[in-house]
Design an enzyme around this catalytic site. Structure first.
Site, mmCIF file in Angstrom:
data_model
loop_
_atom_site.group_PDB
_atom_site.id
_atom_site.type_symbol
_atom_site.label_atom_id
_atom_site.label_comp_id
_atom_site.label_asym_id
_atom_site.label_seq_id
_atom_site.Cartn_x
_atom_site.Cartn_y
_atom_site.Cartn_z
ATOM 1 N N ARG A 165 -6.675 7.448 1.958
ATOM 2 C CA ARG A 165 -7.361 8.727 1.850
ATOM 3 C C ARG A 165 -7.506 9.108 0.381
ATOM 4 O O ARG A 165 -6.606 8.894 -0.424
ATOM 5 C CB ARG A 165 -6.584 9.835 2.568
ATOM 6 C CG ARG A 165 -6.788 9.863 4.051
ATOM 7 C CD ARG A 165 -8.219 10.302 4.434
ATOM 8 N NE ARG A 165 -8.408 10.286 5.878
ATOM 9 C CZ ARG A 165 -8.878 9.257 6.587
ATOM 10 N NH1 ARG A 165 -9.254 8.141 5.992
ATOM 11 N NH2 ARG A 165 -9.014 9.346 7.891
ATOM 12 N N HIS B 67 -16.711 5.270 1.774
ATOM 13 C CA HIS B 67 -15.857 5.476 2.951
ATOM 14 C C HIS B 67 -16.422 4.731 4.164
ATOM 15 O O HIS B 67 -16.570 5.316 5.250
ATOM 16 C CB HIS B 67 -15.661 6.964 3.258
ATOM 17 C CG HIS B 67 -14.468 7.239 4.137
ATOM 18 N ND1 HIS B 67 -13.709 8.377 4.049
ATOM 19 C CD2 HIS B 67 -13.897 6.503 5.131
ATOM 20 C CE1 HIS B 67 -12.740 8.334 4.955
ATOM 21 N NE2 HIS B 67 -12.834 7.199 5.628
HETATM 22 P P1 NDP Z 1 -0.410 3.745 10.741
HETATM 23 O O1 NDP Z 1 0.061 5.075 11.168
HETATM 24 O O2 NDP Z 1 -0.391 2.620 11.703
HETATM 25 O O3 NDP Z 1 0.424 3.269 9.452
HETATM 26 C C1 NDP Z 1 0.737 4.127 8.397
HETATM 27 C C2 NDP Z 1 1.708 3.415 7.474
HETATM 28 O O4 NDP Z 1 1.930 4.248 6.330
HETATM 29 C C3 NDP Z 1 3.094 3.180 8.121
HETATM 30 O O5 NDP Z 1 3.586 1.923 7.730
HETATM 31 C C4 NDP Z 1 3.932 4.295 7.538
HETATM 32 O O6 NDP Z 1 5.309 4.008 7.430
HETATM 33 C C5 NDP Z 1 3.337 4.402 6.151
HETATM 34 N N1 NDP Z 1 3.627 5.705 5.554
HETATM 35 C C6 NDP Z 1 3.229 6.925 5.962
HETATM 36 N N2 NDP Z 1 3.726 7.883 5.157
HETATM 37 C C7 NDP Z 1 4.444 7.250 4.224
HETATM 38 C C8 NDP Z 1 5.219 7.690 3.129
HETATM 39 N N3 NDP Z 1 5.345 8.998 2.823
HETATM 40 N N4 NDP Z 1 5.853 6.779 2.384
HETATM 41 C C9 NDP Z 1 5.757 5.458 2.699
HETATM 42 N N5 NDP Z 1 5.041 4.962 3.719
HETATM 43 C C10 NDP Z 1 4.401 5.857 4.481
HETATM 44 O O7 NDP Z 1 -1.889 3.954 10.164
HETATM 45 P P2 NDP Z 1 -3.078 2.905 10.070
HETATM 46 O O8 NDP Z 1 -2.572 1.676 9.439
HETATM 47 O O9 NDP Z 1 -3.773 2.794 11.369
HETATM 48 O O10 NDP Z 1 -4.072 3.692 9.082
HETATM 49 C C11 NDP Z 1 -3.662 4.082 7.797
HETATM 50 C C12 NDP Z 1 -4.670 5.023 7.186
HETATM 51 O O11 NDP Z 1 -5.846 4.322 6.801
HETATM 52 C C13 NDP Z 1 -5.214 6.123 8.089
HETATM 53 O O12 NDP Z 1 -4.304 7.181 8.235
HETATM 54 C C14 NDP Z 1 -6.457 6.543 7.363
HETATM 55 O O13 NDP Z 1 -6.153 7.540 6.418
HETATM 56 C C15 NDP Z 1 -6.896 5.274 6.636
HETATM 57 N N6 NDP Z 1 -8.125 4.708 7.188
HETATM 58 C C16 NDP Z 1 -9.200 4.581 6.365
HETATM 59 C C17 NDP Z 1 -10.366 4.020 6.816
HETATM 60 C C18 NDP Z 1 -11.500 3.781 5.905
HETATM 61 O O14 NDP Z 1 -12.578 3.401 6.365
HETATM 62 N N7 NDP Z 1 -11.347 3.964 4.619
HETATM 63 C C19 NDP Z 1 -10.508 3.584 8.223
HETATM 64 C C20 NDP Z 1 -9.314 3.750 8.985
HETATM 65 C C21 NDP Z 1 -8.178 4.308 8.484
HETATM 66 P P3 NDP Z 1 6.201 3.715 8.749
HETATM 67 O O15 NDP Z 1 5.774 2.334 9.194
HETATM 68 O O16 NDP Z 1 7.593 3.757 8.268
HETATM 69 O O17 NDP Z 1 5.844 4.773 9.744
HETATM 70 C C1 OXD Z 2 -10.429 6.618 9.818
HETATM 71 C C2 OXD Z 2 -11.479 6.582 8.801
HETATM 72 O O1 OXD Z 2 -9.431 7.307 9.636
HETATM 73 O O2 OXD Z 2 -12.581 6.049 9.068
HETATM 74 O O3 OXD Z 2 -10.604 5.942 10.847
HETATM 75 O O4 OXD Z 2 -11.269 7.064 7.692
#
Ligand code: NDP
Ligand code: OXD
Length: 319
Positions: free
Chosen positions: A234, A282
């Site tokens: 993000r 994005h």
């Molecule tokens: P998940 O919830 O599966 O994974 C999130 C990961 O981030 C987990 O490993 C979590 O740790 C870690 N995390 C969260 N907070 C912290 C922190 N404070 N410190 C360290 N690690 C942290 O999410 P996804 O993998 O499915 O997606 C991740 C993000 O990608 C989405 O939230 C979205 O913002 C972004 N995204 C962007 C897209 C784009 O097109 N640019 C498309 C889709 C998603 P833990 O394993 O310990 O819980």
């Molecule tokens: C998502 C994105 O969160 O597209 O899926 O950013």
């Protein structure tokens, strides 16, 4: 049997694609599509399920009888802070096509930096035959921040290409052949990282997280010379003024950004003109509408059979 209430859809992306896919989705209950002018004034109080991406601010007032909220994407930061958000389950979008697309983007960006594609593009435009000798992927360590659905897939695919890969997450993960770090071991993780890949959700902890202090802790003098920052998590997790100064001052050797503090990125933003910086609007991993609606149908069916919902958001941690 009475017809079940329609699914409420308030999605602020690709309205044509959403409308087309909705023609076939939810055959047993139909939908109310707020992007459709004919549906905008409808009474939403009958809706029990809502599929949302950046919904209208008054949505929860208009739809007070929801049982489950579905996010139109993997991230839920667009919903979590909303006024009047009811205490009901929130399900995020997890899907093979979205995961695959993100890994394609991540691998592509890492390879573009590894193989100095920015310089090749310049040479091509100048009609210059200029060979560049790149290190091997194995000489470069990619540090992936966020080892969730997207991070784990990216790690696996980066390893197939041959990169040395390490990973960091809030809670430590066990991944075969990958050194992993938990939140408390941030500095050690950064000190071993040549290319930093951000796949973190936006939460209070990750807001403004990628800043100049963090960039200075990345490994210097690795095989790429200077570290590279890649972010598809993000935009509000990054301090954009710090990215600009880190690139200009040589703290970072390059960057790839798919997400921005303000989207769309303003035409006067200095990020557009930085050297060795790749920007995408994005679209690293868009939600494919048919897959999204299938996922919602599957989860509604589970919910109505009394089975647990999948991909639930933990409100305590915010993702
Ligand atoms: P998940 O919830 O599966 O994974 C999130 C990961 O981030 C987990 O490993 C979590 O740790 C870690 N995390 C969260 N907070 C912290 C922190 N404070 N410190 C360290 N690690 C942290 O999410 P996804 O993998 O499915 O997606 C991740 C993000 O990608 C989405 O939230 C979205 O913002 C972004 N995204 C962007 C897209 C784009 O097109 N640019 C498309 C889709 C998603 P833990 O394993 O310990 O819980
Ligand atoms: C998502 C994105 O969160 O597209 O899926 O950013």
């Amino acid at each position: 049997m009475p017809t079940p209430p329609p699914v409420l859809v308030d999605i602020k992306f690709n309205p044509e694609g959403v409308a087309r896919a909705l023609e076939k989705a939810f055959p047993d209950r139909g939908s109310i599509n707020l992007a459709n002018p004919a549906d905008r004034g409808r009474d939403l109080s009958e809706a029990e399920y809502a599929l949302l991406w950046k919904p209208d601010a008054d949505l929860f007032v208009r739809a007070p009888n929801l049982k489950v909220i579905f996010s139109g994407g993997a991230g839920v930061d667009h919903i979590i802070g909303m006024n009047g958000l009811p205490e009901i389950p929130i399900v995020r979008f997890v899907d093979r096509s979205l995961t695959t697309r993100m890994s394609e983007w991540v691998v592509m960006q890492c390879l573009m930096h590894l193989r100095a594609q920015y310089s090749h593009d310049i040479h091509q435009r100048r009609r210059q035959w200029a060979k560049l000798i790149a290190p091997e992927a194995a000489e470069v360590t990619v540090g992936v921040m966020g080892l969730g659905i997207l991070g784990l897939d990216a790690v696996a695919k980066l390893k197939v290409i041959g990169f040395s890969v390490i990973g960091w997450s809030r809670t430590r993960k066990e991944i075969d052949g990958v050194e992993t770090f938990d939140a408390g071991a941030l500095d050690g993780f950064l000190a071993s990282t040549d290319i930093l890949v951000g796949l973190l959700p936006l939460t209070p902890e990750t807001t403004g997280f990628y800043d100049s202090g963090l960039f200075k802790k990345l490994r210097r003098n690795g095989a790429l010379g200077r570290p590279v920052f890649i972010n598809a998590g993000r935009g509000r997790s990054q301090v954009e003024a710090d990215i600009v100064s880190a690139i200009r001052d040589g703290i970072l050797g390059g960057a790839s950004l798919d997400v921005f503090v303000a989207e769309p990125l303003g035409s006067d933003n200095p990020l557009w003109e930085l050297e060795n910086v790749f920007l995408t609007p994005h679209d690293a991993a868009v939600s494919e509408e048919n897959a999204l609606f299938r996922h919602v149908e599957t989860q509604i069916a589970r919910f109505e059979r009394g089975e647990p919902l999948q991909f639930l958001v933990d409100r305590a941690v915010g993702y």
